[in-house]
Scaffold this motif. Structure first.
Motif: not given
Length: 423
Positions: A105-122
């Motif tokens: 999840e941390r790596r996914l958050a970093d990768a999304c932030a770098a590409e300006r893609i929203a990430l939401k966990t449920f």
């Protein structure tokens, strides 16, 4: 939102899947994605069950107008690659508790932030989110089950999400993203829902029957819960209010309890939760191998271990007996036993497997860490006629009645069955 990616992990279902439901509401197009991570360890039994579960998930998504994208590699990198390729503005994923899942999840958050893609966990892996319940004072986590059980019962549970009726994929997705999957039986949401429905009429007798080893009246829902083929929240909802529900709900609560323990203590698989109890293990490689193979000479222990080898599953009472025998009688390190179970079990789960092993070994959350399960007394109590033992230990098939639990006391002990281990 035009397009959203839903990364499936341990939520392989369409019913009560908060990430999928939210994407279906918010986006015009949804890309259901599963990434096979080659770094993730799984035994043959769980790999087979996973494959069956993905086959069923793919069929359910196709019924709703979508499909399952399957890729191999790093889940964070592949999710972002799919999002960029499809123009997705957001990625949804189920929050999880293990060290592996939280690093993903941390790596996914970093990768999304770098590409300006929203990430939401449920939330969706447990009935109550692992960080939602705190002991008095609000610090730390619950270390003892009973107060957690009281707080869990009083907690507000989220609403159960309906399965999306329709899903729409983006146009022109690469054909290489999809796999042809032959129909397979066993695992998956459809099988899990059928099992739950068929088992619910037996709920009223659960408290009296679930420890009866030969009767095998446990729900056997644990593999479906581990892979998220069944939502624990929906299972709780379907059970709640029925006659005999509380003992079963207590088992669901135990599952949540160990998830929050792992969330707070990520090293649960490798380090003693109570470090003061970690200096007494013996190096007994021959005894460990005999235990793994079900050749200890203690019939109820051998029956449990052979059930595990044959089915990738073991009756819960047998799990307690075999674990206590290894750690408290043979003095073998709980990690060796936990790893063996984890390799073979269909429901092999880091939190519940290693949490229970530490509980039995006296290094974990048991308030009576020096307790031990006498295997012979346990066998006479929970397999009084010896039927469970005879089912899995054919060398003892002709021994009648309760004598099967102590065959070394017979005038002529059965041939081919070993004498009890001596250390």
């Amino acid at each position: 939102m035009k397009t959203a990616v839903v990364l499936f992990t341990r939520d392989l279902r369409v019913h009560d899947n908060p990430a999928l439901a939210a994407a279906a509401r918010a986006a015009e197009r949804v890309v259901p994605l599963f990434v096979h991570d080659p770094t993730l360890r799984a035994g043959d039994n769980r790999r087979r069950f996973l494959d069956e579960s993905l086959t069923d998930l793919k069929a359910s998504l196709r019924q709703r107008g979508a499909d399952l994208v399957e890729l191999r590699g790093d889940p964070a990198a592949e999710s972002v690659r799919v999002a960029k390729r499809t123009g997705a503005e957001g990625i949804g994923v189920a929050a999880d508790v293990s060290g592996y899942a939280r690093e993903r999840e941390r790596r996914l958050a970093d990768a999304c932030a770098a590409e300006r893609i929203a990430l939401k966990t449920f939330d969706g892996v447990t009935v109550v989110p692992p960080g939602a319940l705190r002991p008095t004072g609000g610090a730390g986590h619950y270390k003892v089950f009973t107060p957690f059980w009281r707080a869990w019962q009083a907690a507000g549970w989220r609403d159960v999400e309906a399965a999306p009726r329709k899903l729409r994929l983006p146009d022109d997705l690469p054909a290489s993203w999809f796999r042809d999957r032959p129909v397979k039986a066993g695992g998956g949401e459809s099988a899990g829902r059928r099992r739950l429905t068929a088992w619910l009429p037996h709920l009223e007798g659960y408290e009296d029957d679930h420890d009866a080893m030969a009767a095998d009246r446990t729900s056997r829902l644990s593999p479906f819960l581990h892979f998220g083929c069944l939502s624990p929240r929906e299972v709780a909802a379907r059970v709640h209010g029925r006659a005999g529900a509380e003992p079963f709900l207590r088992q669901l609560c135990w599952r949540d309890f160990y998830q929050q323990v792992l969330f707070a203590f990520p090293d649960l698989r490798h380090k003693a939760y109570r470090a003061s109890a970690e200096d007494r293990w013996r190096d007994e490689s021959d005894a460990l191998q005999a235990w793994r193979e079900g050749h200890t000479g203690v019939p109820v222990v051998d029956a449990g271990m052979r059930q595990l080898l044959a089915e990738g599953w073991m009756h819960n009472r047998a799990r307690l007996i075999t674990a206590s025998y290894l750690t408290k009688h043979l003095g073998v390190d709980w990690r060796a036993g936990g790893d063996h179970f984890f390799d073979l079990l269909l429901d092999g789960d880091v939190a519940n497997n290693y949490g229970n092993w530490q509980w039995v070994a006296g290094t974990g959350n048991d308030t009576k860490p020096y307790r031990r399960f006498n295997p012979i007394r346990q066998a006479h109590r929970f397999d009084p006629d010896g039927d469970y033992v005879r089912r899995y230990v054919p060398e003892l098939a002709d021994v009648e009645g309760k004598a099967v639990h102590e065959p070394w006391n017979l005038p002529e002990p059965p041939r081919g069955y070993p004498a009890p281990l001596k250390l």
